[in-house]
Design a protein around this motif. Structure first.
Motif, mmCIF file in Angstrom:
data_model
loop_
_atom_site.group_PDB
_atom_site.id
_atom_site.type_symbol
_atom_site.label_atom_id
_atom_site.label_comp_id
_atom_site.label_asym_id
_atom_site.label_seq_id
_atom_site.Cartn_x
_atom_site.Cartn_y
_atom_site.Cartn_z
ATOM 1 N N SER A 8 77.683 10.144 10.460
ATOM 2 C CA SER A 8 78.400 9.511 9.355
ATOM 3 C C SER A 8 79.039 8.228 9.868
ATOM 4 O O SER A 8 79.508 8.180 11.005
ATOM 5 C CB SER A 8 79.470 10.468 8.835
ATOM 6 O OG SER A 8 79.440 10.473 7.442
ATOM 7 N N GLY A 9 79.004 7.183 9.032
ATOM 8 C CA GLY A 9 79.594 5.900 9.425
ATOM 9 C C GLY A 9 78.562 4.958 10.044
ATOM 10 O O GLY A 9 78.842 3.774 10.241
ATOM 11 N N GLU A 10 77.369 5.457 10.326
ATOM 12 C CA GLU A 10 76.336 4.619 10.974
ATOM 13 C C GLU A 10 75.853 3.515 10.024
ATOM 14 O O GLU A 10 75.792 3.724 8.806
ATOM 15 C CB GLU A 10 75.166 5.526 11.385
ATOM 16 C CG GLU A 10 74.587 5.146 12.720
ATOM 17 C CD GLU A 10 73.567 6.148 13.238
ATOM 18 O OE1 GLU A 10 73.811 7.376 13.143
ATOM 19 O OE2 GLU A 10 72.528 5.688 13.737
ATOM 20 N N HIS A 11 75.493 2.386 10.609
ATOM 21 C CA HIS A 11 74.976 1.257 9.815
ATOM 22 C C HIS A 11 73.481 1.052 10.103
ATOM 23 O O HIS A 11 73.054 1.130 11.249
ATOM 24 C CB HIS A 11 75.740 -0.026 10.154
ATOM 25 C CG HIS A 11 75.240 -1.209 9.373
ATOM 26 N ND1 HIS A 11 75.633 -1.468 8.065
ATOM 27 C CD2 HIS A 11 74.353 -2.188 9.701
ATOM 28 C CE1 HIS A 11 75.012 -2.558 7.638
ATOM 29 N NE2 HIS A 11 74.223 -3.014 8.607
ATOM 30 N N PHE A 12 72.733 0.791 9.053
ATOM 31 C CA PHE A 12 71.295 0.511 9.200
ATOM 32 C C PHE A 12 70.988 -0.865 8.623
ATOM 33 O O PHE A 12 71.694 -1.343 7.748
ATOM 34 C CB PHE A 12 70.476 1.576 8.447
ATOM 35 C CG PHE A 12 70.566 2.928 9.103
ATOM 36 C CD1 PHE A 12 69.656 3.316 10.064
ATOM 37 C CD2 PHE A 12 71.613 3.797 8.780
ATOM 38 C CE1 PHE A 12 69.754 4.545 10.695
ATOM 39 C CE2 PHE A 12 71.720 5.032 9.408
ATOM 40 C CZ PHE A 12 70.800 5.408 10.369
ATOM 41 N N ASP A 13 69.910 -1.445 9.102
ATOM 42 C CA ASP A 13 69.466 -2.696 8.460
ATOM 43 C C ASP A 13 68.958 -2.372 7.066
ATOM 44 O O ASP A 13 69.299 -3.043 6.097
ATOM 45 C CB ASP A 13 68.358 -3.356 9.301
ATOM 46 C CG ASP A 13 68.891 -3.884 10.622
ATOM 47 O OD1 ASP A 13 69.955 -4.532 10.600
ATOM 48 O OD2 ASP A 13 68.280 -3.589 11.669
ATOM 49 N N VAL A 14 68.143 -1.324 6.989
ATOM 50 C CA VAL A 14 67.584 -0.935 5.688
ATOM 51 C C VAL A 14 67.613 0.588 5.542
ATOM 52 O O VAL A 14 67.279 1.311 6.491
ATOM 53 C CB VAL A 14 66.113 -1.421 5.529
ATOM 54 C CG1 VAL A 14 65.591 -1.104 4.124
ATOM 55 C CG2 VAL A 14 65.965 -2.906 5.813
ATOM 56 N N ILE A 15 68.025 1.053 4.361
ATOM 57 C CA ILE A 15 67.868 2.477 4.032
ATOM 58 C C ILE A 15 66.797 2.577 2.945
ATOM 59 O O ILE A 15 66.816 1.819 1.962
ATOM 60 C CB ILE A 15 69.196 3.099 3.534
ATOM 61 C CG1 ILE A 15 70.215 3.168 4.688
ATOM 62 C CG2 ILE A 15 68.972 4.497 2.946
ATOM 63 C CD1 ILE A 15 71.583 3.728 4.313
ATOM 64 N N ILE A 16 65.877 3.517 3.148
ATOM 65 C CA ILE A 16 64.829 3.762 2.148
ATOM 66 C C ILE A 16 65.141 5.101 1.489
ATOM 67 O O ILE A 16 65.301 6.108 2.185
ATOM 68 C CB ILE A 16 63.437 3.860 2.819
ATOM 69 C CG1 ILE A 16 63.108 2.594 3.598
ATOM 70 C CG2 ILE A 16 62.355 4.163 1.782
ATOM 71 C CD1 ILE A 16 62.030 2.820 4.658
ATOM 72 N N VAL A 17 65.196 5.108 0.169
ATOM 73 C CA VAL A 17 65.390 6.371 -0.540
ATOM 74 C C VAL A 17 64.017 6.787 -1.075
ATOM 75 O O VAL A 17 63.393 6.045 -1.838
ATOM 76 C CB VAL A 17 66.388 6.213 -1.723
ATOM 77 C CG1 VAL A 17 66.642 7.567 -2.379
ATOM 78 C CG2 VAL A 17 67.679 5.591 -1.245
ATOM 79 N N GLY A 18 63.528 7.948 -0.648
ATOM 80 C CA GLY A 18 62.209 8.412 -1.075
ATOM 81 C C GLY A 18 61.242 8.477 0.097
ATOM 82 O O GLY A 18 60.963 7.446 0.726
#
Ligand SMILES: Cc1cc2nc3c(=O)[nH]c(=O)nc-3n(C[C@H](O)[C@H](O)[C@H](O)COP(=O)(O)OP(=O)(O)OC[C@H]3O[C@@H](n4cnc5c(N)ncnc54)[C@H](O)[C@@H]3O)c2cc1C
Length: 394
Positions: A8-18
Motif C-alpha cells: 500500500s502506498g506504492e507508486h506506479f507509472d501506469v496501472i492497468i485495470v483488467g
C-alpha cells in the motif's frame, strides 16, 4: 507465474485495470519500455471475455461486407504473427465456406471476396481455393447437398484464447522486474490529484496506490465500472452476448472448420478442436454483469437447428452437447447500427488527461490496441517508446 508483492502506498507509472487479452498486451508493451506497471483484475487473468471467444485468430472475412479493409488487413497481419509466435496455441488451418444457390451473394462474389482476403493479407495467408460440389464431400461428407454449388477454402487460425494471454502475461512478469500483476483485486475508488491518480482496491488485496496514468482495459465491464467509479462517462458500449456449444467429437463428420451462413444472416462457425467440436455463435443484446452471461435454451435450440439443417447426414441433439459458454462482446456503439453490423475497430477515450479507456476491437488485434494506447500515454508524458517486435514476444 512470478509472484511479486505490492505494498500500500506504492507508486506506479501506469496501472492497468483488467487482465484480459487487452490488459495483457498493455502490460507487456509498457514494461518492456521500461516503465513500472501494475495490472489488476477482479477475477482471474484471462477468465472473462478473453477465454469465451470463438477461438479464432482471423482477419474476419465477413467484415469485408462492411468494407472494413483496414481492420481486415491489420487482423490478418496479427493472425499471421501469432501463428508464428505461439504455434502451440494458434494453428493456421483451412476454413471451408460452402456456397449454395440460396446463399446471400452469387458464386462469383465469394470468389472475389476470397481474392480480396488474400490481397489484404499481402499474399502471406496461403492462396484460397474454389472447389466443386463433389470435392467438398471430402472435407464435410455430411454437408447439405441441396442447392450446394461448391465452396471457398481460405486460411485462418484456431487458437487457445486463454493460453495466448497467459503466455503474454508470463513473458512480462518473468522477464521484467518492473511488471507486477494481481488477480482477484478489484478497483473500488479512484481520485484524480493534479498529475496522478489515487486508487483503492478490494478483494484479495486491499491497497491504496498511486499512478501517473491509469488505463481501463475492462472490455464489456467498462460502462458499468466507470459509472460506479464516478468517472465522467456516457455509455459507449453495445453489449452483445454470444453463446457457443461444445459438441462431442463424433457428433459431426468434419475435418476442418465449416463456415455456415444462416437464414437470419448470421455466420456460424463449426470448428473441430482436438477432442470436441465448437459451434457458435449467437449475437443478442445483453445487459447485466458480463461475468454472469449464460446460454439460454433458445440459443441452444437455435444452434442445434442450424447444425442439423446444414448437416442433415447426422442428427445432433442435446445428448451431443458436452458443454456450453457465453461471452459478451465489448462493441462500441455506432449511430443507427445494430449488433452484427457494428465495426470491430477499437477506440481510445480519455475522460481525464491521465485516465484512458480502450474498448472495442477483437482478440486478434490486441497487440495493436495495446500499442495505440501505450503510444498515447508515452507521447503525453514525453517518455521514449519502442514498438515491440517479433522477438520481444517470443
Ligand atoms: C462470443 C464471442 C466470440 C468472440 N470470438 C472472437 C474470435 O473468434 N476472435 C477474435 O479475435 N475475437 C473474438 N471475440 C472478441 C474478443 O473475445 C474480445 O474482443 C476480447 O476478448 C476482449 O478482451 P478484453 O481484455 O478487452 O476484455 P476481458 O477479457 O473481458 O477483460 C476485462 C477484464 O476486466 C476485469 N474487470 C472488470 N471489472 C473490474 C474491476 N472493478 N477491477 C479490476 N478488474 C475488473 C474483468 O475481470 C476482466 O478480466 C469474441 C467475443 C465474444 C463475446
Amino acid at each position: 507465474m512470478v509472484e511479486k508483492e505490492v505494498k500500500s502506498g506504492e507508486h506506479f507509472d501506469v496501472i492497468i485495470v483488467g487482465g484480459g487479452i487487452t490488459g495483457a498486451g498493455l502490460l507487456k508493451d509498457i514494461c518492456s519500455n521500461g516503465k513500472k506497471v501494475l495490472m489488476i483484475d477482479k477475477h482471474e487473468f484471462m477468465s472473462q471475455t478473453s477465454s469465451r471467444s470463438s477461438k479464432m485468430l482471423h482477419g474476419g472475412i465477413r467484415y469485408l461486407e462492411s468494407l472494413d479493409f483496414n481492420l481486415v488487413n491489420e487482423a490478418l497481419q496479427e493472425k499471421i504473427l501469432w501463428t508464428k509466435l505461439t504455434p502451440k496455441y494458434a494453428k493456421r488451418i483451412p476454413f471451408i465456406l460452402p456456397i449454395f444457390k440460396t446463399s446471400k451473394y452469387p458464386f462469383w462474389f465469394y470468389q472475389l471476396g476470397l481474392e480480396l482476403y488474400d490481397f489484404l493479407s499481402e499474399y502471406k495467408n496461403g492462396q484460397h481455393q474454389i472447389i466443386r460440389q463433389d470435392e467438398i464431400l471430402y472435407y464435410a461428407p455430411d454437408i447439405l447437398q441441396l442447392n450446394l454449388k461448391g465452396a471457398g477454402i481460405y486460411f485462418d487460425a484456431v487458437m487457445n484464447d486463454k493460453m495466448i494471454g497467459i503466455h503474454v502475461i508470463k513473458r512480462a512478469l518473468n522477464n521484467y522486474q518492473n511488471a507486477v500483476a494481481l488477480e482477484k483485486t478489484s478497483i473500488t475508488s479512484i481520485k484524480n490529484e493534479n498529475d496522478q491518480v489515487r486508487i483503492k482496491t478490494a478483494g484479495e488485496n486491499n491497497l491504496e496506490l498511486t499512478a501517473s496514468d491509469i488505463v481501463f482495459a475492462t472490455g464489456p465491464f467498462t460502462d458499468q465500472l466507470l459509472k460506479d467509479l464516478n468517472i465522467p462517462w456516457e455509455d459507449k458500449m453495445l453489449l452483445s452476448r454470444g453463446s457457443h456449444l461444445w459438441l462431442k467429437k463424433d457428433a459431426l463428420n468434419i475435418k476442418y472448420p465449416i463456415v455456415i451462413q444462416s437464414y437470419d444472416d448470421r455466420v456460424i462457425f463449426v470448428i473441430p478442436h482436438s477432442d470436441r467440436i465448437l459451434v457458435g455463435t449467437t449475437e443478442l443484446p445483453y445487459s447485466g454483469d458480463p461475468a454472469k452471461a449464460e446460454i439460454t435454451e433458445e440459443e441452444i435450440n437455435y444452434l442445434i437447428d442450424e447444425v442439423n439443417f446444414f448437416f442433415p447426414g447426422k442428427k445432433v441433439d442435446k445428448t451431443s452437447i458436452i458443454d456450453s459458454y457465453s461471452g459478451v462482446r465489448p462493441l462500441v456503439k455506432e449511430e443507427g447500427k445494430k449488433h452484427g453490423k457494428v465495426s470491430r475497430t477499437h477506440k481510445l477515450f480519455h475522460p481525464y488527461q491521465n485516465t484512458h479507456v480502450i474498448i472495442g476491437g477483437k482478440y486478434t488485434t490486441f497487440r495493436v490496441m495495446a500499442q495505440d494506447t501505450t503510444k498515447h500515454i508515452f507521447s503525453k508524458n514525453k517518455w521514449s517508446y519502442r514498438e515491440n517486435g517479433f522477438f520481444d514476444y517470443l
